[in-house]
Design a protein around this motif. Structure first.
Motif, PDB file in Angstrom:
ATOM      1  N   MET A  99       3.186   3.640 110.886  1.00 46.36           N
ATOM      2  CA  MET A  99       2.243   2.688 110.308  1.00 46.36           C
ATOM      3  C   MET A  99       2.514   2.550 108.825  1.00 46.36           C
ATOM      4  SD  MET A  99      -1.881   3.057 109.743  1.00 46.36           S
ATOM      5  CE  MET A  99      -2.404   2.726 111.398  1.00 46.36           C
ATOM      6  N   ASP A 100       2.528   1.309 108.364  1.00 46.73           N
ATOM      7  CA  ASP A 100       2.678   1.026 106.942  1.00 46.73           C
ATOM      8  C   ASP A 100       1.362   1.366 106.251  1.00 46.73           C
ATOM      9  OD1 ASP A 100       3.117   0.026 104.409  1.00 46.73           O
ATOM     10  OD2 ASP A 100       3.124  -2.064 105.038  1.00 46.73           O
ATOM     11  N   LYS A 101       1.400   2.340 105.380  1.00 45.49           N
ATOM     12  CA  LYS A 101       0.168   2.802 104.723  1.00 45.49           C
ATOM     13  C   LYS A 101      -0.474   1.707 103.867  1.00 45.49           C
ATOM     14  CE  LYS A 101       0.544   7.081 106.186  1.00 45.49           C
ATOM     15  NZ  LYS A 101      -0.394   7.857 106.918  1.00 45.49           N
ATOM     16  N   ASN A 102       0.312   0.732 103.402  1.00 53.13           N
ATOM     17  CA  ASN A 102      -0.255  -0.362 102.617  1.00 53.13           C
ATOM     18  C   ASN A 102      -1.018  -1.358 103.470  1.00 53.13           C
ATOM     19  OD1 ASN A 102       0.547   0.431 100.018  1.00 53.13           O
ATOM     20  ND2 ASN A 102       2.602  -0.366 100.360  1.00 53.13           N
ATOM     21  N   SER A 103      -0.834  -1.281 104.789  1.00 51.59           N
ATOM     22  CA  SER A 103      -1.537  -2.209 105.679  1.00 51.59           C
ATOM     23  C   SER A 103      -2.943  -1.711 106.037  1.00 51.59           C
ATOM     24  CB  SER A 103      -0.729  -2.431 106.958  1.00 51.59           C
ATOM     25  OG  SER A 103      -0.717  -1.253 107.743  1.00 51.59           O
ATOM     26  N   ILE A 104      -3.292  -0.525 105.589  1.00 51.91           N
ATOM     27  CA  ILE A 104      -4.622   0.025 105.859  1.00 51.91           C
ATOM     28  C   ILE A 104      -5.636  -0.689 104.967  1.00 51.91           C
ATOM     29  CG2 ILE A 104      -6.077   2.083 105.730  1.00 51.91           C
ATOM     30  CD1 ILE A 104      -3.441   3.692 106.207  1.00 51.91           C
ATOM     31  N   HIS A 105      -6.591  -1.345 105.604  1.00 51.63           N
ATOM     32  CA  HIS A 105      -7.641  -2.043 104.874  1.00 51.63           C
ATOM     33  C   HIS A 105      -8.796  -1.082 104.610  1.00 51.63           C
ATOM     34  CE1 HIS A 105      -5.945  -6.101 105.304  1.00 51.63           C
ATOM     35  NE2 HIS A 105      -5.389  -5.571 106.381  1.00 51.63           N
ATOM     36  N   ILE A 106      -9.393  -1.203 103.442  1.00 51.97           N
ATOM     37  CA  ILE A 106     -10.490  -0.334 103.032  1.00 51.97           C
ATOM     38  C   ILE A 106     -11.750  -1.181 102.935  1.00 51.97           C
ATOM     39  CG2 ILE A 106     -11.350   1.200 101.211  1.00 51.97           C
ATOM     40  CD1 ILE A 106      -8.282   1.509 100.428  1.00 51.97           C
ATOM     41  N   LEU A 107     -12.813  -0.688 103.547  1.00 48.01           N
ATOM     42  CA  LEU A 107     -14.108  -1.359 103.482  1.00 48.01           C
ATOM     43  C   LEU A 107     -15.057  -0.464 102.697  1.00 48.01           C
ATOM     44  CD1 LEU A 107     -16.022  -3.644 104.259  1.00 48.01           C
ATOM     45  CD2 LEU A 107     -16.410  -2.463 106.443  1.00 48.01           C
ATOM     46  N   ILE A 108     -15.627  -0.999 101.638  1.00 50.53           N
ATOM     47  CA  ILE A 108     -16.552  -0.248 100.802  1.00 50.53           C
ATOM     48  C   ILE A 108     -17.941  -0.842 100.976  1.00 50.53           C
ATOM     49  CG2 ILE A 108     -17.165   0.439  98.443  1.00 50.53           C
ATOM     50  CD1 ILE A 108     -14.156   0.276  97.777  1.00 50.53           C
ATOM     51  N   ALA A 109     -18.880   0.008 101.385  1.00 52.14           N
ATOM     52  CA  ALA A 109     -20.277  -0.403 101.562  1.00 52.14           C
ATOM     53  C   ALA A 109     -21.092   0.225 100.440  1.00 52.14           C
ATOM     54  CB  ALA A 109     -20.800   0.039 102.926  1.00 52.14           C
ATOM     55  N   ASP A 110     -21.498  -0.615  99.490  1.00 49.65           N
ATOM     56  CA  ASP A 110     -22.236  -0.135  98.322  1.00 49.65           C
ATOM     57  C   ASP A 110     -23.055  -1.297  97.776  1.00 49.65           C
ATOM     58  OD1 ASP A 110     -23.080   0.809  95.774  1.00 49.65           O
ATOM     59  OD2 ASP A 110     -21.309   2.099  95.649  1.00 49.65           O
ATOM     60  N   ASP A 111     -24.330  -1.063  97.533  1.00 48.13           N
ATOM     61  CA  ASP A 111     -25.207  -2.151  97.071  1.00 48.13           C
ATOM     62  C   ASP A 111     -25.227  -2.327  95.557  1.00 48.13           C
ATOM     63  OD1 ASP A 111     -26.603   0.337  96.843  1.00 48.13           O
ATOM     64  OD2 ASP A 111     -28.460  -0.767  96.579  1.00 48.13           O
ATOM     65  N   ASP A 112     -24.635  -1.421  94.808  1.00 51.46           N
ATOM     66  CA  ASP A 112     -24.675  -1.492  93.354  1.00 51.46           C
ATOM     67  C   ASP A 112     -23.474  -2.280  92.829  1.00 51.46           C
ATOM     68  OD1 ASP A 112     -24.242  -0.888  90.562  1.00 51.46           O
ATOM     69  OD2 ASP A 112     -25.633   0.794  90.789  1.00 51.46           O
ATOM     70  N   PRO A 113     -23.684  -3.481  92.267  1.00 50.95           N
ATOM     71  CA  PRO A 113     -22.554  -4.294  91.802  1.00 50.95           C
ATOM     72  C   PRO A 113     -21.724  -3.606  90.722  1.00 50.95           C
ATOM     73  CG  PRO A 113     -24.657  -5.451  91.438  1.00 50.95           C
ATOM     74  CD  PRO A 113     -24.976  -4.131  92.059  1.00 50.95           C
ATOM     75  N   ASP A 114     -22.365  -2.828  89.862  1.00 51.15           N
ATOM     76  CA  ASP A 114     -21.612  -2.111  88.824  1.00 51.15           C
ATOM     77  C   ASP A 114     -20.696  -1.063  89.446  1.00 51.15           C
ATOM     78  OD1 ASP A 114     -22.789  -3.601  86.781  1.00 51.15           O
ATOM     79  OD2 ASP A 114     -24.411  -2.150  86.505  1.00 51.15           O
ATOM     80  N   ASP A 115     -21.211  -0.318  90.425  1.00 47.30           N
ATOM     81  CA  ASP A 115     -20.374   0.672  91.114  1.00 47.30           C
ATOM     82  C   ASP A 115     -19.215   0.002  91.830  1.00 47.30           C
ATOM     83  OD1 ASP A 115     -21.964   2.715  90.217  1.00 47.30           O
ATOM     84  OD2 ASP A 115     -22.888   3.173  92.153  1.00 47.30           O
TER      85      ASP A 115
END
Length: 148
Positions: free
Chosen positions: A1-17
């Motif tokens: 697997m191409d490690k660059n093809s891994i998509h990251i999903l970030i769940a965070d409600d703070d726009p600054d964070d």
């Protein structure tokens, strides 16, 4: 697997964070595609390809989820339990990245199947260190399941 093809999903409600995390990824030279959602309802809609996330090309299944515990509508605790109870989602690694350091949150997260629990650092430099460590571990060292 191409490690660059891994998509990251970030769940965070703070726009600054979210902005600081995005900047930390950029400074760490992590080029993986990153998507953001801002509450547990959006997270589950994204994972199940419900509107507005039904376009699977634009919103692919993530290979890694970074999850804040304290979000509106459906918090990270509820979302984590739902993800790990769903046979089609449970193989996605979930890392809690939260301001919480409460023992109850740590124990409950691991009981629900979280892969790692990290308390958000107070400084950008600390966040940069965390993102670099996450990148090395989750995107370079470990073998992740193929996206299905």
């Amino acid at each position: 697997m191409d490690k660059n093809s891994i998509h990251i999903l970030i769940a965070d409600d703070d726009p600054d964070d979210c902005l600081l995390t995005q900047e930390a990824f950029r400074e760490s030279r992590i080029t993986n595609e990153v998507h953001f959602v801002h509450n547990g309802e959006e997270l589950m809609d994204f994972l199940h390809h419900r509107p507005p996330y039904q376009d699977r090309q634009r919103y692919p299944r993530p290979g890694l989820i970074l999850l804040d515990l304290n979000m509106p509508l459906k918090d990270g605790r509820e979302s984590l339990a739902e993800i790990k109870a769903d046979e089609s989602l449970r193989s996605i690694p979930v890392v809690v990245l939260s301001t919480s350091y409460a023992e109850e949150d740590i124990l409950r997260s691991y009981a629900c199947g979280v892969n790692s629990f990290i308390t958000k650092p107070a400084s950008f430099h600390g966040l940069l260190d965390v993102v670099q460590a996450l990148g090395r571990y989750w995107l370079q060292i470990v073998e992740l399941p193929e996206n299905t």
